[in-house]
Design a protein around this motif. Structure first.
Motif, mmCIF file in Angstrom:
data_model
loop_
_atom_site.group_PDB
_atom_site.id
_atom_site.type_symbol
_atom_site.label_atom_id
_atom_site.label_comp_id
_atom_site.label_asym_id
_atom_site.label_seq_id
_atom_site.Cartn_x
_atom_site.Cartn_y
_atom_site.Cartn_z
ATOM 1 N N ASN A 4 0.857 -1.179 0.000
ATOM 2 C CA ASN A 4 0.000 0.000 0.000
ATOM 3 C C ASN A 4 0.894 1.230 0.000
ATOM 4 O O ASN A 4 1.607 1.488 0.966
ATOM 5 N N LEU A 7 0.277 3.839 2.833
ATOM 6 C CA LEU A 7 0.765 3.343 4.125
ATOM 7 C C LEU A 7 2.288 3.345 4.154
ATOM 8 O O LEU A 7 2.901 3.723 5.166
ATOM 9 N N PHE A 60 5.765 -2.862 3.289
ATOM 10 C CA PHE A 60 4.505 -2.367 2.732
ATOM 11 C C PHE A 60 4.690 -1.760 1.336
ATOM 12 O O PHE A 60 3.774 -1.148 0.796
ATOM 13 N N ILE A 107 -0.070 1.524 12.755
ATOM 14 C CA ILE A 107 -1.151 1.078 11.868
ATOM 15 C C ILE A 107 -2.478 1.646 12.370
ATOM 16 O O ILE A 107 -3.321 2.114 11.581
ATOM 17 N N GLN A 122 -7.549 -6.168 5.283
ATOM 18 C CA GLN A 122 -6.212 -5.639 5.030
ATOM 19 C C GLN A 122 -5.491 -5.240 6.316
ATOM 20 O O GLN A 122 -4.284 -5.398 6.436
ATOM 21 N N CYS A 126 -1.975 -6.670 7.610
ATOM 22 C CA CYS A 126 -0.842 -5.850 8.054
ATOM 23 C C CYS A 126 -0.309 -6.351 9.390
ATOM 24 O O CYS A 126 0.899 -6.486 9.586
#
Length: 276
Positions: A4, A7, A60, A107, A122, A126
């Motif tokens: 992502n 992110l 990520f 997060i 998702q 993570c």
């Protein structure tokens, strides 16, 4: 794993923040590097941690089956670091585990800032990726740390053994070998090699072997002494044994060990007077 870009950018911008949060919550009462009060060492510790963060955030961005390999050079540098060598493995592993909590917190912050960016699935992905990666790094680090510790231990043992068979050079190409402590098979092997080498290097012609510091002379020790004396003869070195205490002499007789063909003396002084 999950890729992502938003992110990744979010975490990349906060790598130093993660390091500062880590150090701010660090238990400074631990044994080893984490308790240091030296600013230079603290700065080094933070830079080491930040290097970890710079690698970790790529989880990520570029996750793949070989992702953990990017930590190889980091692991090697930490294992080789003197400060970490003096720190218990359990404490280092504990600090790796703390990284995952720092990332789980971030997060949560990301989800609060961008509530529509990640689905529940998702978010769980993570969390799983963070935990799995940290566990992988810990396993990689622990294996390397233990391997290097064993290598250093063996090196130290060999150095101690080598120093435990020192040839002290005297005059007229004579020398004394004062043996101290118990002699096991490994030490006896190294001792034979070292004594032969040193006698050859110093061009020794007569060696006084003093056993007054050896607590026990059993069959194995006696055999190794015979081997060493015979090997010394082959390179032109004669030998004298001293320090054979009454208790050891009695034991050798009971074991059937024969020193009759070897020049023996109760003290090193007596041996030296004979061979003036």
């Amino acid at each position: 794993m999950i890729r992502n870009k938003l992110l990744y950018d979010f975490l990349s911008e906060r790598t130093w923040l993660i390091t500062e949060r880590w150090y701010a919550t660090l238990n400074k009462d631990q044994i080893g590097i984490y308790s240091t009060l030296e600013q230079e060492e603290i700065d080094k510790l933070k830079h080491q941690n930040h290097r970890f963060q710079e690698k970790f955030v790529h989880l990520f961005n570029e996750p793949n089956e070989t992702f953990l390999e990017i930590f190889d050079d980091f692991v090697e540098s930490i294992v080789a670091d003197e400060g970490h060598q003096k720190t218990p493995l359990t404490e280092i592993v504990g600090e790796f585990f703390r990284q995952q909590y720092l990332y789980l917190e971030l997060i949560e912050e990301f989800v609060e800032m961008y509530p529509e960016e990640l689905t529940i699935k998702q978010i769980f992905a993570c969390h799983s990726a963070i935990i799995e990666t940290i566990n992988g790094v810990i396993l990689k680090f622990s294996n390397e740390f233990i391997k290097q510790t064993e290598i250093r231990l063996i090196a130290h043992q060999e150095m101690i053994i080598e120093l435990s068979a020192p040839i002290i050079e005297l005059i007229n190409k004579t020398a004394v070998l004062p043996l101290v402590g118990e002699i096991d098979t490994n030490r006896a092997k190294v001792m034979l090699e070292q004594v032969l080498k040193q006698c050859a290097d110093f061009q020794i012609r007569h060696l006084y072997i003093d056993l007054s510091g050896v607590p026990v002379v059993d069959t194995m020790v006696a055999q190794q002494l015979f081997h060493m004396i015979d090997a010394l003869k082959l390179i032109g070195v004669t030998s004298s044994l001293s320090g054979v205490r009454p208790s050891i002499a009695q034991t050798t007789v009971q074991l059937g060990i024969d020193f009759s063909n070897i020049d023996t003396h109760s003290t090193i002084e007596q041996a030296m007077r004979k061979h003036k």
